[in-house]
Design a protein around this motif. Structure first.
Motif, PDB file in Angstrom:
ATOM      1  N   ARG A  49       0.809  -1.217   0.000  1.00 40.96           N
ATOM      2  CA  ARG A  49       0.000   0.000   0.000  1.00 40.96           C
ATOM      3  C   ARG A  49       0.849   1.277   0.000  1.00 40.96           C
ATOM      4  NH1 ARG A  49      -5.365  -0.079   2.153  1.00 40.96           N
ATOM      5  NH2 ARG A  49      -6.331  -2.004   1.534  1.00 40.96           N
ATOM      6  N   ASN A  52       1.202   2.526  -3.990  1.00 45.10           N
ATOM      7  CA  ASN A  52       0.235   3.393  -4.685  1.00 45.10           C
ATOM      8  C   ASN A  52      -0.326   4.435  -3.715  1.00 45.10           C
ATOM      9  OD1 ASN A  52      -1.398   1.748  -3.150  1.00 45.10           O
ATOM     10  ND2 ASN A  52      -2.881   1.362  -4.761  1.00 45.10           N
ATOM     11  N   MET A  54      -1.897   4.191  -0.988  1.00 47.77           N
ATOM     12  CA  MET A  54      -3.194   3.973  -0.352  1.00 47.77           C
ATOM     13  C   MET A  54      -3.086   4.217   1.148  1.00 47.77           C
ATOM     14  SD  MET A  54      -5.780   3.377  -2.230  1.00 47.77           S
ATOM     15  CE  MET A  54      -7.062   2.359  -1.495  1.00 47.77           C
ATOM     16  N   LEU A  57      -4.623   7.215   3.153  1.00 50.39           N
ATOM     17  CA  LEU A  57      -5.977   7.262   3.701  1.00 50.39           C
ATOM     18  C   LEU A  57      -6.001   6.942   5.190  1.00 50.39           C
ATOM     19  CD1 LEU A  57      -7.971   5.328   0.935  1.00 50.39           C
ATOM     20  CD2 LEU A  57      -7.523   7.767   1.107  1.00 50.39           C
ATOM     21  N   LEU A  81      -1.477  12.150  -7.495  1.00 48.72           N
ATOM     22  CA  LEU A  81      -1.992  10.861  -7.014  1.00 48.72           C
ATOM     23  C   LEU A  81      -2.913  10.193  -8.025  1.00 48.72           C
ATOM     24  CD1 LEU A  81      -2.804  11.334  -3.232  1.00 48.72           C
ATOM     25  CD2 LEU A  81      -0.981  10.024  -4.286  1.00 48.72           C
ATOM     26  N   ARG A  85      -2.084   6.459  -9.326  1.00 51.41           N
ATOM     27  CA  ARG A  85      -2.957   5.309  -9.100  1.00 51.41           C
ATOM     28  C   ARG A  85      -3.542   4.766 -10.393  1.00 51.41           C
ATOM     29  NH1 ARG A  85      -5.546   8.068  -3.811  1.00 51.41           N
ATOM     30  NH2 ARG A  85      -3.862   7.548  -2.373  1.00 51.41           N
TER      31      ARG A  85
END
Lengths: 252, 290
Positions: A49, A52, A54, A57, A81, A85
């Protein structure tokens, strides 16, 4: 010598005060399957993670070090971003097609990234489904709800929608853990086919799977990269005792 | 001994369990019994579509079209105002606001629901009504518009809290899948989250509307209560609920007027029942599909 698609340099990762990744250095070659293995909680999903972003978050997450993709550090403030992604797609543990039609699932990416006109969409849908081996089964059912598909088909659909946005890295987070052995085998076959055109990084807790599909293996333990090398070498002559203990099933 | 004890406890729980159904039935039967008496004297069509409500003239004229339209106008106005704001508020609370602010906002919305309607009506009467009068240069501020605005405040908490639940029920995987493909937050909300929560959103709106139709005190205080067929939002209107509340105390039991008020109750009951039914259907439709 193969090109290094992803280069991870001195990567530290924290969830609040807890350090989940420690000083990770890893180079992932282009158009090969690299497997990340290790016991639960070793940081393998966290690492995936990071590739990319992630983890952005997660509140309280902090990253130090560099992750270069095609030579660009994706943790620069200027990183786009959306573009990142689009290029680095992700397949999740539980198949998560959107609760809309099969066609719309594939068309979602091209339409949010606005690179395809409406009339090109059917062609993109066909090409993407074809690439994951779903076209023949689904060509007459494109307007059906994606949740009506079987688990394996859902997972293929999730891969297809990444191909539709012309991703070139596929991150797979235990993509087969919710599937039965036969479906697992077919997804693995698909991965072998896709590695001709895509760089695949797969996280798996299943060592046989890593041995079957990958050409390189990284073994993680407690947030540290213990050993990295060709799959064949890691599984036959591991250099580190910890690696040997894990792959022979002595612990983990 | 123990056996008897079990028996008594089970019996008590059973009675409490079915009590609500029995009460609804009894209320419904009573309403029908009193309301249907009217139709021995007055035709159904004449009652529903009669344009004049003069219950104490001689002979009385008992047409409730102005009252039905009054209710519908006020409800429509309140819906137009509260749905966009309520939906936006729920999206903000459920999807965008940071954790601490979310808790404050949720508490605020619940507090709004806790304000007695008579208090809202009173505040509306002394603040909103003069404002409406001044802004639109009207002879009176007691209008359908004032009622709609005040009722919108009452529908908001229902809409926001039920819709927020619906948004919460959307699986995290959908959002992650969308964000991981490079979708922005707003694209994810609009294209993935809202459509997956659509049945819950419809139910939220329906229940909000149901709340507004049944509301009495606030509308009675600020809509002006003129039983005329409304032609604009800037006129006084009278709703069905306000009519029953205002006239029930002054009517002679057993008169046509008395029965007519019960018949209005039946109409109101039917409308709220249908609205709630739709809300319920859209909630269950989702469960059937997934």
């Amino acid at each position: 010598m193969v090109d290094q698609k992803i280069q991870i340099k001195h990567l530290d990762f924290y969830y609040g005060k807890f350090q989940a990744l420690k000083e990770v250095n890893l180079s992932i070659p282009e158009r090969e399957i690299t497997a990340i293995i290790g016991p639960s909680g070793c940081g393998k999903s966290t690492l995936l993670r990071c590739l990319n972003r992630m983890n952005d978050l997660v509140s309280g997450a902090k990253v130090e070090g560099e992750v270069l993709i095609d030579g660009e550090d994706i943790y620069q403030p200027s990183t786009d971003l959306v573009r990142l992604r689009k290029k680095v797609g992700m397949v999740f543990q539980r198949p998560n097609p959107f609760p809309i039609s099969i066609f719309d699932n594939i068309a979602y990416g091209p339409s949010i990234h606005r690179f395809a006109a409406k009339k090109e969409l059917p062609g993109i849908v066909e090409k993407s489904l074809e690439a994951v081996g779903l076209w023949d089964a689904l060509k007459g059912r494109l307007s059906e709800h994606a949740l009506a598909l079987s688990g394996e088909q859902q997972q293929r659909l999730c891969i297809a929608r990444l191909l539709a946005v012309e991703a070139d890295i596929l991150l797979m987070d235990e993509p087969c853990s919710a599937l039965d052995p036969i479906a697992t085998e077919r997804i693995e076959e698909l991965m072998r086919k896709l590695q001709k055109n895509y760089t695949i990084v797969i996280v798996t807790h299943n060592m046989q799977q890593a041995a079957r599909v990958s050409s390189r293996v990284a073994y993680f333990y407690l947030g540290e990269l213990i050993e990295f090398g060709s799959t064949q070498r890691i599984f036959t002559t591991p250099l580190r005792q910890e690696t040997e203990d894990y792959i022979t099933g002595r612990f983990g | 001994m123990r056996k008897y004890y079990e028996f008594v406890v089970e019996g008590l729980i059973f009675i409490s369990g079915i009590a609500s159904i029995i009460f609804v039935l009894l209320i419904f039967i009573f309403l029908l019994k009193e309301g249907l008496m009217l139709f021995r004297q007055v035709g159904v069509f004449e009652f529903l579509f009669g344009e004049h409500w003069y219950p104490i003239s001689e002979p009385p004229r008992l047409g409730i079209l102005p009252l039905i339209l009054g209710s519908l106008w006020v409800t429509f106005g309140a819906t137009v105002i509260s749905v966009p704001i309520g939906v936006a508020c729920a999206i903000y609370i459920g999807e965008i606001a940071p954790g601490w602010l979310r808790e404050i906002l949720k508490a605020g919305v619940e507090l709004l629901a806790a304000i007695p309607s008579i208090v809202l009506g009173f505040i509306g009467l002394v603040t909103l009504v003069p404002l409406v009068k001044k802004i639109f240069h009207l002879p009176t501020g007691l209008t359908a518009l004032s009622g709609s605005i005040m009722l919108a405040f009452m529908a908001m908490p229902t809409i926001v809290s039920i819709m927020e639940d619906a948004l919460n029920a959307v699986p995290r995987g959908y959002r992650e899948g969308s964000v991981a493909m490079g979708a922005t937050k707003w694209q994810t909300i609009r294209r993935i989250v809202l459509p997956s929560a659509s049945s819950g959103i419809i139910a939220a709106v329906m229940l909000g509307i149901g709340r507004v139709i049944g509301e009495t005190m606030a509308v009675m205080m600020i809509t002006g209560n003129a039983a005329m067929i409304p032609k604009s939002f800037f006129q006084p209107v009278r709703t069905m609920t306000a009519t029953i509340a205002a006239e029930m105390g002054e009517t002679v039991q057993g008169s046509d007027h008395y029965f007519a008020l019960f018949a209005i109750g039946i109409v109101l009951f039917a409308i709220t029942f249908v609205v709630n039914l739709f809300a319920d259907m859209s909630l269950h439709q989702k469960q059937a599909r997934v």
